[in-house]
Design a protein around this motif. Sequence first.
Motif, PDB file in Angstrom:
ATOM      1  N   ASN A   1       1.207   3.688  15.879  1.00  0.00           N
ATOM      2  CA  ASN A   1       1.295   5.315  15.456  1.00  0.00           C
ATOM      3  C   ASN A   1       0.335   5.566  14.569  1.00  0.00           C
ATOM      4  OD1 ASN A   1       3.774   5.263  16.869  1.00  0.00           O
ATOM      5  ND2 ASN A   1       5.040   5.048  15.310  1.00  0.00           N
TER       6      ASN A   1
ATOM      7  N   SER B   1       5.432  -7.392  19.422  1.00  0.00           N
ATOM      8  CA  SER B   1       6.066  -6.659  20.506  1.00  0.00           C
ATOM      9  C   SER B   1       6.199  -7.854  21.589  1.00  0.00           C
ATOM     10  CB  SER B   1       5.601  -5.377  21.114  1.00  0.00           C
ATOM     11  OG  SER B   1       4.390  -5.840  21.962  1.00  0.00           O
TER      12      SER B   1
ATOM     13  N   PHE C   1       7.959   0.588   6.900  1.00  0.00           N
ATOM     14  CA  PHE C   1       7.843   1.068   5.384  1.00  0.00           C
ATOM     15  C   PHE C   1       7.777   2.642   5.284  1.00  0.00           C
ATOM     16  CE2 PHE C   1       6.273  -3.274   6.173  1.00  0.00           C
ATOM     17  CZ  PHE C   1       7.095  -3.972   5.498  1.00  0.00           C
TER      18      PHE C   1
ATOM     19  N   CYS D   1      -2.350  -4.152   5.236  1.00  0.00           N
ATOM     20  CA  CYS D   1      -2.700  -5.547   6.013  1.00  0.00           C
ATOM     21  C   CYS D   1      -3.760  -5.349   6.766  1.00  0.00           C
ATOM     22  CB  CYS D   1      -1.379  -6.080   6.535  1.00  0.00           C
ATOM     23  SG  CYS D   1       0.013  -5.982   5.998  1.00  0.00           S
TER      24      CYS D   1
ATOM     25  N   HIS E   1      10.024 -13.955  19.439  1.00  0.00           N
ATOM     26  CA  HIS E   1       9.697 -14.725  20.717  1.00  0.00           C
ATOM     27  C   HIS E   1       8.963 -15.873  20.562  1.00  0.00           C
ATOM     28  CE1 HIS E   1       8.895  -9.958  21.645  1.00  0.00           C
ATOM     29  NE2 HIS E   1       9.440 -10.878  23.113  1.00  0.00           N
TER      30      HIS E   1
ATOM     31  N   GLY F   1      -1.918   1.324   9.892  1.00  0.00           N
ATOM     32  CA  GLY F   1      -2.760   1.438  11.108  1.00  0.00           C
ATOM     33  C   GLY F   1      -2.062   0.392  12.180  1.00  0.00           C
TER      34      GLY F   1
ATOM     35  N   THR G   1       4.482  -4.702  12.547  1.00  0.00           N
ATOM     36  CA  THR G   1       5.524  -4.712  13.786  1.00  0.00           C
ATOM     37  C   THR G   1       4.360  -4.749  15.015  1.00  0.00           C
ATOM     38  OG1 THR G   1       6.539  -3.026  12.458  1.00  0.00           O
ATOM     39  CG2 THR G   1       7.197  -3.550  14.768  1.00  0.00           C
TER      40      THR G   1
ATOM     41  N   VAL H   1      10.518  -6.834  13.312  1.00  0.00           N
ATOM     42  CA  VAL H   1      11.692  -5.526  13.427  1.00  0.00           C
ATOM     43  C   VAL H   1      11.272  -4.254  14.114  1.00  0.00           C
ATOM     44  CG1 VAL H   1      12.772  -6.473  11.362  1.00  0.00           C
ATOM     45  CG2 VAL H   1      11.201  -4.592  10.974  1.00  0.00           C
TER      46      VAL H   1
END
Length: 555
Positions: A26, A57, A228, A47, A251, A23, A53, A333
Amino acid sequence: MDLRESNIQKLPRATFDVLIVGGGINGAVSAAALSGKGARVALIDRCDFAGFTSQQSSNLIWGGIKYLESHDYRLVRKLCLSRNHLIRNYPSRVKEIRFFSTIEKGFRFHPLFLWAGTWVYWLFGNGFTQIPRLFFKRTIQREEPVVDASNAAGGFEYSDAYLHDNDSRFVFQFVRSAMDRGCIAANYVESLGARREGDIWITRARNVIDGREFEIRSKVLINAAGPFADDHNALTGEQTEHHHAFSKGIHLIVPRLTPNPRILTFFADDGRLFFVIPMGVRTCIGTTDTRVESPLTEVTDKDRRFVLDNINKRLKLEQPLTYADIIAERCGVRPLVVKSAADGNVRDWLQLSRKHEIDVNRAKAHLSIFGGKLTDCVNVGDEVSNIVAELGVALPHRNYKWYGEPHPSVREEYLHQAKLMNLDGYTSPESIETLSSRLWRRYDQQALELLAEIREDPRQAEVLIKGTDYLRCEIQLAKRQEMIVKLEDFLRRRSKIALVVRREEIRNAEGLMEACEILFEDQAQEKFAEYFPEATTRSPDVRPAESRRAAVDAV
Ligand SMILES: Cc1cc2nc3c(=O)[nH]c(=O)nc-3n(C[C@H](O)[C@H](O)[C@H](O)COP(=O)(O)OP(=O)(O)OC[C@H]3O[C@@H](n4cnc5c(N)ncnc54)[C@H](O)[C@@H]3O)c2cc1C
């Protein structure tokens, strides 16, 4: 029974058209697109939604100007158009913003050349945004006194866009819209792998919170497990043409460095683009780009040093930034698409395409999504729906527009009601925007529910967690509709409190325990301790909200 528990009970009972594993952005857009078009969809994440990810961002919705250097013109054109599309369809969430770039003397390109590049970029985006501007050194000093222009050769400004709230909230809004259209979604449910029996996928799933296992049946299986994806394909025995390589980026969030609502850009010592991004009353700086083998990464001292040194070199701050200024950190990543392991070994990451790829096993009705960007999310949702339709799943509402904020008339009605009840009169003095625009951006048409609650009980418009701008009614809404399982889900992803308020301040914030009681009822203290294990010696005020309120009233 709460929403998550009710959905988990539904997962083993039906045969879904599609099960989506993952979730992040994408998976969320695939779920929103497919359920909007009429498919029976299930979505699980091991999770929280956007818990990997898609919460790390740079929050940019952009055409990828830097990919012009690697001559990836088709990608830049596509991303510019996707950016325009998102700005048009999400006028309150995706905002055009100026990128203010300073070029130092001796840089590999002259500012005039780069400025010409921004015009090409502007044309790639059909001239949708404001036009670029060229600056001389003195203009840089006048417009952005915080920039150290002593070694500047010149600069320029151009437009892209950013997510006003946060990437993870943007993703959750797609999950929410999928659920509104019948998708059965649950966070903290892991896929342990799937097998194909006849025409059906049977996925073994585990409720991560209590360890219960069960099976989910679907005609189509979509692997949207982000970094993954290869691991999940190994679990299901899927062979794909594409794979992932990983580039780590971090960041740091620090106190606000400039009051101007624009992004400062520089080229860092390693020659890559580097940003100073507004984040409400804070500034987010980064990012890095380091090849790593595993998606599980963390911010190292070297990363922190790199970011702080680069920023201190380029800004004229009263005091250079130090570790003590770091309010929060982000680390993730980028899942980059490669065809073979050798592709992943290239030295310059710019040589790796940032396009997404969807590998399809038609015989087994299996899709694997590789790569992708928040910017490209509507395309991913549309592509996935087209492929699923080709696989034979009926989409009775194929032309349904599944994305975008509600029709302007809904917003007008909301603003009219807000005005009639003087909602903006409740705006807290620390807030940098009016309450009416903030609530609309976060909740769109659900904000009408909030107005009704405030009309009924004005206490619902009080800021509940002091030092944040979250109202009591928002926490109640989060409890009902936003599937908050852990305190982190709320503090870090549905809201951005954990990014902009220091951890100790949140822990001690008046009202936090009342928020926990609303979100977790009798598990409030346990969930608090799970998020703040360091606070086990401190005993928070856990008296029921009513008795605390009485105490406050008495004062
Ligand atoms: C530092 C950095 C900066 C970036 N900046 C930008 C930017 O400014 N603009 C932009 O457009 N893009 C940006 N990106 C790219 C973008 O964030 C990612 O490409 C995108 O978030 C990937 O989304 P995803 O859905 O593929 O993966 P994820 O968000 O990782 O989602 C995959 C999900 O699958 C779940 N999962 C995995 N295995 C299982 C399993 N077995 N069972 C159930 N669930 C599972 C995970 O828990 C995870 O939540 C950036 C990325 C990084 C790292």
